[in-house]
Design a protein around this motif. Sequence first.
Motif: not given
Ligand code: CA
Length: 255
Positions: A22, A41, A205-206, A244
Motif C-alpha cells: 500500500d 493498493d 481493502d485490508g 493484508d
Molecule cells: Ca490489499
Amino acid sequence: MMFNIQLYSGTDTGLVRDSNQDCIAAHHWQEEAVALAIVADGVGGYHGGEVASRLAVDTIVEHLEKRVHQAHSGGGFAQHWMDDVLRDTVNQANRVILEQQQQTPELWRMSTTLVMLLLKGDEFALTHQGDSRCYRFRQQQLHQLTVDHTMAQEMLDRGAIDQQEFIQSPYHHVLSQGLGLGDELSVSIQQEPLQSGDLFLLCSDGLTNCVTDEGIQEVLNQPGETQPKIDELITRANDNGGVDNISVVLVEVND
Ligand code: CA
C-alpha cells in the motif's frame, strides 16, 4: 467559506504479508486551501505492487503540486479545476505505470488501486479505481461514497448474479478497473459541498475485509483524539487476522 482541514494517516503491513504494497499520501496546501488524500493498493508479482502504488502516488502528488502552484501564481483556479486535475493526474499515473511495465519485464503485471480525495474551498472531489474505498462520516453515520470496481460488483450491477451469489462470489478480489490494466481508463468523479464536521475515511481493502462498516463507525464515534482512532482501526484489522496490508487516511473538516 474556508474550512479548517486536518489530515491523519496510518499504514501497517498486517500479520501475514511480508511487505507493505500500500502507499498513502496526505497533503495540505494551506495558502491555497487545497488538501489531498490518497490510498493506493498495489498488486503484481515480485515487488510489482509496491512499485505500482508508489509510482501512482508520487506521480499524482508531483503533478498536483505543480497545478496548485500554477493556479496560485497564475490566473487562479479555473471553474472545473478539481475535475480537470483529478482526470489529468489519474491518467498521467496510469501512463507512467504502463511505461514502467514495458521498460521492466518483471513488472509487466503490476497494477494498483487508487482512491483520491481532493478538497478545495468548500467542496470536495473524489475519484477511485479498484476496491480502495472512501467513506464519509457525517452526523455519527458512516456512508460509503465509492462503489468497488470488482468483477463481483460489476456482475451484480448488470444483473448477472443476485445478492446471495454476490456474497459468495469468488470475484471480489478481481479488479474491473485499476491503474496499469490498460490504456483506456474510465475516470468518474463525484463533487459535492463540504459540511463542517465531515470526516472522510480512505482505506485499502485490508481494513474493510477485516473490520465491518459497523466496526469502523463504532471506532469513529468514540470520543477523543483522531490519530488514535486510526491506530485502533489497524489494531482491529490485525485482531481479525491482519491478512493484508492495512492503510487508513482520515480527513477532518471543521469551521
Ligand atoms: Ca490489499
